[in-house]
Write an enzyme that holds these catalytic residues in place. Structure first.
Site, PDB file in Angstrom:
ATOM      1  N   LYS A 139       0.831  -1.198   0.000  1.00  0.00           N
ATOM      2  CA  LYS A 139       0.000   0.000   0.000  1.00  0.00           C
ATOM      3  C   LYS A 139       0.864   1.247   0.000  1.00  0.00           C
ATOM      4  CE  LYS A 139      -3.725  -0.497   2.510  1.00  0.00           C
ATOM      5  NZ  LYS A 139      -4.385  -0.708   3.816  1.00  0.00           N
ATOM      6  N   ARG A 165      -3.097   3.266   8.606  1.00  0.00           N
ATOM      7  CA  ARG A 165      -3.431   2.091   7.798  1.00  0.00           C
ATOM      8  C   ARG A 165      -2.275   1.110   7.798  1.00  0.00           C
ATOM      9  NH1 ARG A 165      -4.507   4.758   2.023  1.00  0.00           N
ATOM     10  NH2 ARG A 165      -5.815   2.900   1.749  1.00  0.00           N
ATOM     11  N   GLY A 169      -8.575  -7.426   4.079  1.00  0.00           N
ATOM     12  CA  GLY A 169      -9.440  -7.498   5.252  1.00  0.00           C
ATOM     13  C   GLY A 169      -8.769  -8.012   6.493  1.00  0.00           C
ATOM     14  N   MET A 202      -6.185  -6.553   8.405  1.00  0.00           N
ATOM     15  CA  MET A 202      -5.891  -5.600   9.473  1.00  0.00           C
ATOM     16  C   MET A 202      -6.651  -4.315   9.238  1.00  0.00           C
ATOM     17  SD  MET A 202      -1.934  -6.365  10.232  1.00  0.00           S
ATOM     18  CE  MET A 202      -1.488  -7.051   8.680  1.00  0.00           C
ATOM     19  N   ARG A 236      -3.567  -1.292  -6.508  1.00  0.00           N
ATOM     20  CA  ARG A 236      -2.790  -2.544  -6.485  1.00  0.00           C
ATOM     21  C   ARG A 236      -3.207  -3.359  -7.696  1.00  0.00           C
ATOM     22  NH1 ARG A 236      -5.928  -4.371  -1.106  1.00  0.00           N
ATOM     23  NH2 ARG A 236      -7.997  -4.007  -1.929  1.00  0.00           N
ATOM     24  N   HIS A 271     -16.107  -8.057   1.308  1.00  0.00           N
ATOM     25  CA  HIS A 271     -15.118  -8.987   1.862  1.00  0.00           C
ATOM     26  C   HIS A 271     -15.334 -10.408   1.357  1.00  0.00           C
ATOM     27  CE1 HIS A 271     -13.600 -11.711   5.034  1.00  0.00           C
ATOM     28  NE2 HIS A 271     -12.566 -10.911   4.960  1.00  0.00           N
ATOM     29  N   SER A 294       8.649 -44.750 -13.037  1.00  0.00           N
ATOM     30  CA  SER A 294       7.602 -43.781 -12.754  1.00  0.00           C
ATOM     31  C   SER A 294       7.533 -43.662 -11.239  1.00  0.00           C
ATOM     32  CB  SER A 294       6.276 -44.280 -13.322  1.00  0.00           C
ATOM     33  OG  SER A 294       5.241 -43.459 -12.863  1.00  0.00           O
ATOM     34  N   CYS A 299       4.061 -39.888 -11.201  1.00  0.00           N
ATOM     35  CA  CYS A 299       2.640 -40.108 -11.472  1.00  0.00           C
ATOM     36  C   CYS A 299       1.781 -39.980 -10.218  1.00  0.00           C
ATOM     37  CB  CYS A 299       2.419 -41.469 -12.130  1.00  0.00           C
ATOM     38  SG  CYS A 299       2.760 -42.839 -11.024  1.00  0.00           S
ATOM     39  N   TYR A 349       8.893 -36.314 -17.435  1.00  0.00           N
ATOM     40  CA  TYR A 349       7.477 -35.942 -17.484  1.00  0.00           C
ATOM     41  C   TYR A 349       6.844 -35.928 -16.092  1.00  0.00           C
ATOM     42  CZ  TYR A 349       6.286 -40.884 -16.803  1.00  0.00           C
ATOM     43  OH  TYR A 349       6.153 -42.140 -16.278  1.00  0.00           O
TER      44      TYR A 349
END
Ligand code: ADP
Ligand code: MG
Ligand code: MG
Length: 896
Positions: free
Chosen positions: A21, A91, A100, A102, A335, A451, A771, A839, A859
């Site tokens: 901020k 702030r 939301g 603080m 933001r 919120h 695998s 896998c 993979y």
């Protein structure tokens, strides 16, 4: 140590110290946008505060007051001066946005004395008292830790007494009387009085922000989002502007594009004659931003141009907070806007086309787990849902669950395995654990930026907000149309919500499978050009294989054959095979199974034409295909009571019971399963292999390109694989005969027992591929049975940070990961062409995919819906870590 930085001296690049901020307020100031003057106390100070056991460092407050003098000069006001009081907001602002989490204190600097000064200076006593009562409430809440409902209750009662509905109908006298009640509440609950000295207010507020970094909900949020505790928060102190001075004032939130769809329109909400949190708190339902254009065209024009400037500057969609004071626009925050998966994809592609960002940046901007949300189900358009009401479509995706009305119940029911929809009038940060537990969220009040909406979008949960036709009652909600109650839904009743359209639906609805959009295809195409890891899928049926191929799977990494045994029409044959008394009986049951399996494999081969298909031979213990032993015993006992003579039926049950008991194992997970089964009952594997090659042959004759890879599960010793490989090769030779050279097949194993990983060099002699079955490998390496761990102790381990995350979701690099590294190195040292992949479920997890890339595996294989996610994550890994696989010379270690 950098401690206090005025906005005009900071910049966006100082985010680590100024917080998101503060850094953006500084950046906006730098580029000449209208930001009320202020300054930031850095995150360094937060760390120093905690290092000193909860104390502000020496001289910090003096430095703060020096910065305040700067604000006084800029505004021509004085902090704490009754004639012209300077008011500020305090702030919090952390490095990573924590929506939301603080709370902000507005109007700081007001007291019994200065409020009169403000009333005189503005000629508006009603306004001055409104500001003061807000300050006392926010201060009581944030600094004195008093729950907001103490204040809300008094306000509601006052309005009721006066017979009014809206806050703005309160008169100066009404506010003034309420202020006395507010102050009394603070004294009653804390024994302290609301401080009248501006400087004392400021000091307490700064400390409260630092304290709030460690409050319960902030800590929960950090642990969910993996934000380090050391990051700390900054404190922003900013001179006030007022949106609550009349009809030419107000406050709002806008996104530069639609954060749900990515559409290029200004999107947001505005609340006239209101201050600060009124919009996000969902106190009143605000008006859409387009309305502002009608009401205050001049302000709207300023807003549009500021929004465009910010988006261009940051090269991304912005989420902007603004206030209009007497027709003049002020920016209070910007933001990068949180967005749905759909919008994220859309915007990434559009920004590339607009020339704003590169393809690589576009890929890096995608949060892979978001794609999971994108590929979530929607309500089948062909279904006819019983729509109860409609609210705002706040976060897309459809969800079905049982209605619950508070966060604790949501959490408890979900722990008990139920699916729930959390229904609230509005949500607050205290509800976050309920949102987390719920399938989706429904609120009766609040807008698209409330919120509930923000949090749900962030978590990828469906959400419907501001659904005004519903009214909350005691553990139920009513739906009203034209003041008549048309439906009532009690706790536990099933409802569905559609976050894409805002519909609230009675009962369970038919869901439709998701589809790929053109933008997503395009983005995935860019990812494919960048990634090195291949992406396979886990699929057991031709349908899954087709779906996965549509999502871009380049092969099947795991086809589990046991699922083919489970269908109701096959179970009797499978049981006959297990229960057979003689080899002939067993052979005849297997002969019946053979064509069924062959058909399964043909279907899968056709679906995956030209791509490798890894088929795992039967893995689970046989008793899994038989009925439950306790139920059988009960059935048998009942028969004994009812039937005097031996009946054929009873004999059957007895036989079954004997067989089930004889197959019973203390710990089936570590019992006769996997290749152990294949060694003890070779006829089962022989049948499966025969079916695979017959299917392959059939396809070959139809000119279909087939590439079967046969995978032997649960090998722990090279000798096991040696025998199994001989079995496969022998059956292949028998079935294929002449055609053996036309078909290229491979035989390999799952590495899922630690001993297999450790002796991988020897095992590789008999394997064409490894695998890594990371689900079992994790269980056996950590010694956790997954079902017991996840139900019992694992969440405790993660919460208390004994483990960084659930090792069944995110691969345990230090333990399991080292086994994988060792096994891959040893295997390749023996056989450089050895193919390696993962896998387990980890194949669909971003962090684990990064690991696989870094280790040079070939993979990853994941469920069909995760294939797109894996394609993106693999590209991100290549961008972040570079393209080349590791060069680690390995000495082969082989034992007999
Ligand atoms: P959050 O991080 O929860 O959004 P903010 O610090 O942004 O908290 O503030 C809450 C609300 O108060 C926002 O609507 C913001 O725009 C408003 N606000 C903050 N500082 C000021 C100020 N100096 N003047 C007017 N409104 C402010
Ligand atoms: Mg807030
Ligand atoms: Mg804000």
């Amino acid at each position: 140590m950098l401690r206090v930085v005025p906005f005009e001296q900071g910049s966006a690049s100082m985010k680590q110290r100024l917080g998101g901020k503060g850094a953006n307020l500084a950046e906006m100031t730098k580029v000449g946008l209208p930001v009320p003057p202020g300054f930031t106390i850095t995150t360094d100070v937060c760390r120093a505060y905690y290092a000193a056991g909860g104390q502000l460092p020496d001289g910090l407050f003096e430095e703060t007051m020096t910065a305040m003098r700067g604000l006084e000069e800029a505004k021509g006001e004085r902090f704490g001066d009754p004639s012209k009081p300077l008011l500020v907001s305090v702030r919090s602002g952390s490095v990573t946005s924590m929506p939301g989490m603080m709370d902000t204190i507005l109007n700081l600097g007001l007291s019994d004395e200065t409020v009169e000064g403000l009333a005189r200076a503005t000629g508006d006593a009603r306004f001055a008292y409104d500001c003061y009562r807000r300050l006392i409430q926010m201060f009581g809440n944030v600094v004195f830790d008093l729950e907001s409902f103490h204040f809300e209750f008094l306000l509601q009662r006052a309005k009721q007494r006066l017979g009014i509905e809206q806050d703005h109908q309160m008169t100066a006298d009404a506010w003034s009387a309420l202020i006395d009640e507010y102050k009394a509440v603070i004294v009653k609950h804390t024994g302290l009085s609301f401080p009248q000295q501006a400087e004392e207010q400021l000091k307490l507020a700064i400390e409260a922000v630092f304290r709030s970094w460690n409050n319960h909900r902030a800590r929960i949020y950090r642990s969910i989002h993996h934000i380090p505790d050391e990051q700390g928060t900054a404190v922003n102190i900013q001179s006030m502007v007022f949106g609550n001075m009349g009809a030419d004032c107000g406050t709002g939130v806008v996104f530069t594009r639609n954060p749900s769809t990515g559409e290029n329109v200004l999107y947001g909400e505005f609340l006239m004659n209101a201050q600060g949190e009124d919009v996000v708190a969902g106190v009143r339902t605000p008006m859409p931003i387009a309305k502002l254009e009608e009401e205050q065209p001049e302000v709207y024009k300023q807003l549009v141009s500021a929004a465009m400037k910010l988006e261009r500057h940051y090269r991304d969609m912005q989420d902007i907070e603004f206030t209009v004071e007497k027709g003049k626009l002020y920016l209070l925050q910007t933001r990068n806007g949180k967005r749905t998966a759909q919008a994220a994809v859309q915007l990434a592609v559009v920004f590339v086309k607009e020339g704003t960002i590169t393809k690589e940046e576009a890929i890096q901007r995608i949060e892979p787990f978001h794609l999971d949300q994108l590929l979530h189900r929607a309500i089948d358009p062909a279904s006819r849902p019983d729509v109860l009401a409609a609210g705002l479509p706040a976060s897309p995706g459809a969800a079905t669950g049982q209605a619950v009305f508070d966060a604790d119940t949501a959490e408890a029911w979900s722990r008990a395995g139920k699916k729930v929809i959390l229904v609230r009038s509005e949500t607050t940060p205290e509800d976050i654990h309920g949102v987390l537990a719920a399938e989706g969220v429904l609120t009766s009040r609040g807008g698209m930026t409330s919120h509930a909406a923000v949090v749900a979008r962030g978590m990828g949960k469906p959400c419907v907000c501001g659904c005004e036709p519903i009214r909350l009652r005691d553990r139920a909600f009513e739906v009203a149309a034209a003041d008549k109650v048309t439906a009532t839904i009690a706790e536990g009743e099933w409802i569905s919500i559609d976050g894409a359209t805002g519909r609230v639906i009675r009962g369970v609805v038919q869901l439709r499978e998701p589809e790929m959009t053109a933008e997503l295809e395009e983005l995935l195409g860019w990812a494919d050009d960048i990634r090195r890891l291949q992406v396979y899928t886990n699929a057991d049926t031709p349908e899954d294989a087709v779906k996965a191929r549509g999502f871009g799977a380049e092969g099947i990494g795991l086809c589990r054959t046991e699922h083919m045994f489970m269908s109701p029409d096959r179970m009797p044959v499978v049981r006959g095979m297990i229960l057979a008394d003689t080899p002939e009986e067993r052979a005849s049951a297997l002969a019946q199974l053979l064509p069924m399996q062959q058909g399964d494999f043909e279907g899968i081969f056709r679906a995956m034409e030209g791509l490798p298909v890894t088929i795992r031979l039967l893995d689970p213990p046989l008793h899994e295909f038989l009925p439950n032993v306790e139920e059988l015993a009960v059935q048998h006992a009942q028969m004994m009571l009812q039937q005097a003579a031996d009946s054929a039926e009873r004999q059957q049950v007895e036989k079954l019971l004997r067989k089930v008991r004889s197959l019973h194992e203390m710990n089936p997970m570590l019992g006769t399963r996997g290749c152990r089964l294949g060694l003890i009952h070779p006829e089962i594997y022989e049948m499966q292999v025969e079916a695979i090659f017959r299917a392959a042959l059939q396809c070959l004759n139809e000119q279909i390109d087939v590439r079967p890879d046969i995978m032997i599960p649960l090998v722990g010793h090279a000798a096991e694989l040696k025998l199994m490989r001989e079995l496969v090769d022998r059956v292949a030779a028998e079935v294929l005969g002449e055609q053996q050279h036309a078909l290229h097949y491979r035989v390999g194993t799952m590495i899922e027992v630690p001993r297999a990983a450790i002796t991988a060099g020897s095992i590789a002699n008999h394997a064409d591929f490894f695998s890594f079955g990371t689900n079992d490998l994790t269980q056996m390496t950590l010694g956790y049975s997954r079902d017991d761990a996840e139900g019992k102790f694992l969440s405790h381990y993660v919460e208390s940070k004994l483990l960084p995350s659930n090792p069944f979701q995110v691969l345990d690099r230090e333990g399991v990961g080292m086994l994988i590294r060792w096994a891959a190195e040893q295997g390749k040292a023996v056989k450089p062409q050895l193919k390696t992949g993962v896998c387990g479920e980890h194949g669909g997890d971003k962090e684990s995919i990064f690991f696989c890339h870094a280790e040079g595996l070939d993979y990853v294989s994941c469920s069909p819906y995760r294939v797109p996610l894996a394609r993106i994550a693999a590209a991100q890994a290549a961008l972040a870590l570079g393209d080349a696989p590791p060069v680690r010379p390995a000495e082969p270690v082989q034992s007999a």
